[in-house]
Enzyme design. Structure first.
Site, short mmCIF file in Angstrom:
data_model
loop_
_atom_site.label_atom_id
_atom_site.label_comp_id
_atom_site.label_asym_id
_atom_site.label_seq_id
_atom_site.Cartn_x
_atom_site.Cartn_y
_atom_site.Cartn_z
N VAL A 88 0.85 -1.20 0.00
CA VAL A 88 0.00 0.00 0.00
C VAL A 88 0.88 1.24 0.00
O VAL A 88 0.64 2.20 -0.74
CB VAL A 88 -0.97 -0.01 1.20
N HIS A 89 1.93 1.23 0.79
CA HIS A 89 2.88 2.34 0.85
C HIS A 89 3.52 2.56 -0.52
O HIS A 89 3.66 3.71 -0.97
CB HIS A 89 3.94 2.03 1.91
N ALA A 90 3.89 1.49 -1.19
CA ALA A 90 4.49 1.59 -2.52
C ALA A 90 3.51 2.21 -3.51
O ALA A 90 3.89 3.06 -4.33
CB ALA A 90 4.93 0.20 -3.00
#
Length: 115
Positions: A88-90
């Site tokens: 999700v961060h990516a």
């Protein structure tokens, strides 16, 4: 009984996914960083260099987008890819980098018109 072969495969798949996700983060971060460097060049009045750096930014963003496309293709909309906080961060990195590039391209154009 625990199937040791499936555990090893799962660990290997997770490690592969982590490497892919890191590639997504690195390339999208590089694209954003280069875009801001291009904006700095435009502020200095070096529009030729600003365009060159924006080209490098686009190449890094294209690489990140290819990684994202690979993830989507492998998942095939079936939930095969394990969704983690890092993934999700990516995705957040990629989306903010895409937005930053679009806005910075407009700002560079405005700086050029003003000069």
């Amino acid at each position: 009984m625990i199937d040791l072969d499936s555990i090893v495969d799962t660990e290997s798949e997770l490690q592969d996914l982590e490497e892919v996700v890191m590639g997504l983060i690195i390339n999208s971060g590089q694209a954003r960083s280069l875009a801001y460097s291009a904006l700095k060049k435009a502020k200095e009045g070096d529009f030729e260099q600003a365009r060159a750096v924006m080209t490098q930014s686009r190449m890094a963003l294209n690489e990140a987008h290819l990684i994202q496309t690979k993830l989507i293709e492998e998942d095939q909309g079936e939930g095969k890819t394990k969704v983690s906080l890092v993934l999700v961060h990516a995705q957040d990195h990629l989306m903010t980098s895409m937005l930053a590039r679009e806005l910075i391209a407009e700002l560079i154009e405005l700086h050029e018109k003003i000069k």
